[in-house]
Enzyme design. Structure first.
Site, PDB file in Angstrom:
ATOM      1  CB  SER A 150       6.611  35.758  57.375  1.00 56.75           C
ATOM      2  OG  SER A 150       7.887  36.767  57.109  1.00 56.75           O
ATOM      3  CE1 TYR A 163       9.846  32.356  60.442  1.00 49.18           C
ATOM      4  CE2 TYR A 163       9.775  33.962  58.414  1.00 49.18           C
ATOM      5  CZ  TYR A 163       9.517  33.523  59.624  1.00 49.18           C
ATOM      6  OH  TYR A 163       8.494  34.511  60.505  1.00 49.18           O
TER       7      TYR A 163
END
Length: 276
Positions: A150, A163
């Site tokens: 990501s 995250y």
């Protein structure tokens, strides 16, 4: 001669988190390009629809109940894939902690429980999937491992520190896998994903935030799961045989520009309007 319309012909893939979003799109694309595909998720029955889609494309699918936070579950799922299809060529480690993301905010408010849960799923789960896939790949002499990363793992932000930190960890993990097993023809790469409108993201990201992200994309749209599946299919194929230890950024140009890009666009538009 490789059939470029079916570059994954004869290959076997396993995709963690294959029931929706990027995982589902990748499973269908792998199948359309010739691969047999096992998809995993916590609840096997929820994967049946994706298996039906794989089979409708003329390939073979397999649904496996797997908890990526449980090493025994991962080992069993990979073993079942090999027992069913005879080998394993491709691992797409895609499962991620996406529920309860409201807990992933300020570090000073972070609970150890949520932090550890994010790491167990996103990073440790990926390591364990690689751990149990690699021996099968070594046995047959080749393999491709693809981690879903990501843009949150490339820079700090105001939200999602757990995250983002796990996704940053995947960059290092892929390089270590590529380095340790490259001479045995095992490749490992990360797809650094920008904003992709999956079901999970649509539920967790307010429309106002989606609009802000789109403003910073250099292309005039937000990504779709199929955009990422295309990259995964390339990395899974022998067409990418010289690519390993790499991070392929698929984010619409979000991380390619100055941090004040959108602000400067507005500033110049206002200036031009005033001059007129």
């Amino acid at each position: 001669m490789v059939d470029l319309s079916r570059p994954l012909e004869g290959k076997v893939a396993i995709i963690t988190g294959g029931g929706s979003g990027i995982g589902r799109a990748t499973a269908k694309m792998f199948a359309a390009r010739g691969a047999k595909v096992a998809i995993t998720g916590r609840t096997e029955s929820k994967l049946a629809g994706v298996v039906a889609e794989i089979e409708a494309l003329g390939s073979q699918g397999l649904a496996i109940g797997m908890d990526v936070t449980d090493e025994a579950s991962i080992a069993a799922g990979i073993a079942r894939t090999v027992e069913t299809f005879g080998k394993l060529d491709i691992l797409h480690s895609n499962a991620a902690q996406t529920g309860a993301m409201f807990e992933d905010a300020a570090i000073t408010d972070m609970t150890v429980e949520f932090w550890n849960k994010a790491f167990a799923t996103n990073l440790t789960g990926s390591m364990l999937a690689a751990k149990h896939a690699i021996p099968h790949m070594i046995k047959q002499g080749a393999g491709s491992i693809i981690f879903t990363g990501s843009g949150k793992g490339l820079a700090g932000d105001l939200d999602y520190p757990a995250y983002g930190t796990t996704k940053a960890g995947l960059l290092g993990l892929s390089r270590y896998v590529a380095t340790q097993y490259g001479k045995q023809n095992i490749r490992a790469n990360v797809i650094v994903v920008g904003l992709v409108m999956t079901e999970a993201l649509d539920e967790n990201l307010p429309p106002e935030a989606q609009a802000l992200m789109k403003e910073h994309n250099l292309v005039p749209f937000l990504g779709s799961p199929d955009d990422i599946a295309e990259v995964a299919a390339f990395l899974a194929s022998d067409q990418s045989r010289y690519i390993t230890g790499a991070s392929i950024v698929a984010d619409g140009g979000f991380t390619a520009h100055s941090g004040v890009y959108a602000d400067m666009q507005r500033f110049m538009a206002h200036a031009a309007a005033g001059a007129a």
